[in-house]
Design a protein around this motif. Structure first.
Motif, PDB file in Angstrom:
ATOM      1  N   GLU A   1       0.854  -1.177   0.000  1.00 44.87           N
ATOM      2  CA  GLU A   1       0.000   0.000   0.000  1.00 44.87           C
ATOM      3  C   GLU A   1       0.893   1.231   0.000  1.00 44.87           C
ATOM      4  O   GLU A   1       2.060   1.167   0.392  1.00 44.87           O
ATOM      5  CB  GLU A   1      -0.900   0.014   1.239  1.00 44.87           C
TER       6      GLU A   1
ATOM      7  N   LYS B   1      -3.934   4.368  -3.621  1.00 47.41           N
ATOM      8  CA  LYS B   1      -3.900   2.974  -4.029  1.00 47.41           C
ATOM      9  C   LYS B   1      -2.550   2.635  -4.656  1.00 47.41           C
ATOM     10  O   LYS B   1      -1.943   3.444  -5.339  1.00 47.41           O
ATOM     11  CB  LYS B   1      -5.008   2.681  -5.057  1.00 47.41           C
TER      12      LYS B   1
ATOM     13  N   ALA C   1       1.371  -4.890   2.706  1.00 48.53           N
ATOM     14  CA  ALA C   1      -0.058  -5.144   2.878  1.00 48.53           C
ATOM     15  C   ALA C   1      -0.339  -6.335   3.777  1.00 48.53           C
ATOM     16  O   ALA C   1      -1.406  -6.429   4.378  1.00 48.53           O
ATOM     17  CB  ALA C   1      -0.712  -5.355   1.509  1.00 48.53           C
TER      18      ALA C   1
END
Length: 637
Positions: free
Chosen positions: A457, A530, A572
């Protein structure tokens, strides 16, 4: 009632409450530098050993408690490993340490069998008063331990939780050896009678130990502790700190082997710089690992083969870890996110700690001051990641656990920072930014260079330096002031040298605040930026718009030349920050001027990210050699 329930042999199913957000509160004490007792091995005879999450006499006086839930509670350390080797030994004592003195009724050990049943192993009433520090309770009837069918134990004591500041924070938790969950038994918040996980693993393990005796303990025995994951450049060597538990009487030297993916290397010999002559305990030693040439993750097993020149008598001689071999070393960013606020009287030490790291690491330090302690703070900003802070000042270093921003996990936050800076990142990142015309938003552009494939991320943060104001909303509370001496019991001489200046500043003062989070990609606590999966060797470029604060009193206090944009790359799977970078927006004009000064230079060669020469711009990273011999890296979209 709790004692009667616990003494029964019951099924563990339904005994433990579901994981909740219940967290113990922690008292903020001024003299946290003297909070821990000296790290020394507990005094043992040759026929004695310790069962517990750690084996030293360290304890924490900056304690925890549940002052909102006064009652009498059994509290315990839940252990699934570290006790099995002592099956057959005799349990003779249980010892525990308190951060603050409070009434303790009894000590106990419970066992969970592999089929899920819970039963009492031993308990003993405490007849004398418990004191701050270590307390030792001898069993009237010592118990011979049988762990042949035991999957876990609860080792603990029953104490009285009060609402008082002098006895309401009695629980000592220490980060050392294993980190075991701390459970407490009761009807907390009318949620039902059960064992509740306090969720305090970030603070370490409960200070409780069982003393066992046997005439058959080995004399020469070392058990290495699993040493986690390490990133190394392929073919390079690096020293890794490994913890060893001494199960024997003393250690002068030992031999070991290291196996990568099942293939063991030559036996190595280490003479301890300072021999461990006491019984039990643990020590750390640097062990050299040589990374395989093959890129990627490798399983590593360290085996202690000899102790003091004879075969290692420990039952478990192995420790496991992993090594990720990388193609090269990338620059490392150090992210320290601090929970703070002007209303927090102990937070001045956090400001000092953050300043120390800023000075030590310059632009590699990405400090993010999260002013969420009190809404009256001029720099208050509610929109940021929920990092699990339960008290101020506290911080997380690359999101790998919560520690004090001045003392860190030990005595100095710089030790935590140095350890994290030594970790080679598996992904690189640089960031730049550009103001819009009215300087209300920043267009941030990050270039990400992954050496491995994986899910990541990205988060963007704006920070500002040299913030200061004249109203009460800008004034920092200061419990280190002599104004509070009658309440804290402090003297100026007791303060560390770099905190002594706070003594004469008054109960509030107006510092210049650095590293203040003024905007981010978080909407509420959810990240709006994102990134997703990346592929090793494929460079990614991404942009995101970060907005300045809308509150006029804060916006007007910000000098645009003192604003930096930060990009955080987050693993992540683990939630840890893999790498980060920051860029001061004042550098944008300087970069433009440099480009203008070099307008007469010509391109002499061009290469792609793999180092292969190309003869026209190619999508991705282009490395351009100029006529003056310099090199530029250009991202072609």
């Amino acid at each position: 009632m709790a004692t009667m329930l616990l003494a029964m042999s019951v099924s563990a199913q339904g005994l433990f409450a579901p994981k909740t957000d219940l967290r113990a509160e922690r008292v903020s004490q001024a003299l946290a530098s003297v909070a821990k007792a000296p790290a020394k091995v507990a005094t043992l005879e040759n026929n004695q050993r310790i069962i517990g999450p750690y084996t030293s006499d360290t304890y924490e006086t900056n304690g925890l408690g549940l002052i909102s839930y006064p009652d009498t509670y059994p509290v315990a350390c839940y252990m699934e490993e570290g006790f099995q080797d002592y099956s057959g030994a005799k349990l003779t004592k249980i010892r525990f340490a308190l951060a603050q003195a409070t009434k303790v009724n009894r000590v106990f050990m419970y066992a969970f069998t592999s089929d899920g049943a819970m039963s009492l192993v031993a308990e003993q009433e405490m007849k004398s008063s418990a004191k701050a520090g270590w307390n030792e309770v001898s069993l009237a009837n010592p118990v011979t331990l049988d762990f042949s069918n035991v999957a876990a134990i609860l080792l603990g004591f029953e104490y009285v939780q009060t609402t008082s500041n002098t006895s309401g924070y009695p629980l000592s938790l220490v980060i050392e050896d294993m980190i075991c969950p701390t459970y407490i038994y009761g009807n907390l918040g009318s949620s039902g009678l059960a064992w509740y996980d306090l969720g305090t693993e970030d603070y370490g393990s409960l200070s409780v130990q069982a003393v066992v005796e046997s005439d058959e303990f080995p004399e020469h025995a070392i058990k290495p502790v699993d040493f986690g994951s390490h990133n190394l450049v392929a073919g390079a060597s690096n020293d890794v700190t490994v913890k060893f538990v001494n199960l024997g009487t003393g250690v002068q030297n030992f031999d070991y082997t290291v196996a990568f993916d099942g293939v063991a290397g030559e036996e190595q010999h280490i003479n301890l710089a300072k021999p461990l002559n006491s019984v039990g305990g643990s020590f750390t030693q640097k062990v050299t690992l040589v990374a395989p040439e093959a890129l990627g993750e490798h399983d590593v097993v360290l085996t202690v083969t000899k102790v003091n020149g004879v075969d290692n008598q420990a039952t478990d001689k192995d420790a496991v870890g992993k090594v990720l071999t990388l193609s090269k070393a990338l620059p490392r960013g150090l992210v320290v996110e601090e929970f703070t606020g002007t209303g927090c009287g102990w937070c001045p030490r956090g400001l000092v700690g953050m300043g120390k790291m800023r000075e030590a690491y310059g632009n590699n330090f990405i400090g993010i001051g999260i002013h969420q302690y009190n809404a009256s703070d001029a720099m208050y900003n509610s929109e940021y990641a929920n990092l699990g802070f339960s008290g101020a000042p506290s911080c997380t270093v690359n999101r790998k656990g919560i520690v004090d921003p001045y003392y860190g996990s030990g005595d100095d936050i710089l030790d935590d920072a140095a350890a994290e800076m030594a970790v080679l990142p598996e992904i690189g990142v640089t960031v730049t930014g550009k103001w819009n015309d009215d300087k209300t938003e920043v267009e941030a552009t990050a270039t990400i260079e992954p050496l491995v494939s994986g899910n990541y991320e990205i988060a963007y943060v704006l920070i500002a330096d040299k913030l200061q104001g004249t109203t009460n909303a800008w004034k920092q509370n200061n419990y280190y002031s002599k104004s509070y001496a009658s309440q804290t019991g402090m003297t100026k001489n007791q303060l560390p040298d770099d905190l002594k200046f706070l003594w004469d500043l008054g109960s509030t003062y107006s510092p210049e605040f650095d590293d203040v989070m003024i905007g981010s990609s978080y909407i509420g606590t959810k990240n709006d930026a994102k990134l997703g999966a990346v592929t090793g060797g494929e460079i990614v470029t991404q942009s995101y718009t970060v907005y300045m604060p809308m509150k006029a009193s804060l916006y007007n206090a910000i000098d645009p030349d003192k604003v930096a944009v930060c990009a955080l790359i987050i693993n992540a799977e683990t939630g840890a920050i893999a790498n980060a970078a920051k860029f001061y927006l004042s550098e944008t004009e300087g970069i433009a001027e440099q480009h203008a000064d070099r307008r007469n230079l010509t391109e002499t060669a061009r290469y792609n990210a793999a180092g292969q020469q190309i003869f026209a711009p190619q999508k991705g990273l282009n490395i351009v050699q100029l006529s003056d011999g310099s090199v530029q890296k250009i991202m072609v979209k």
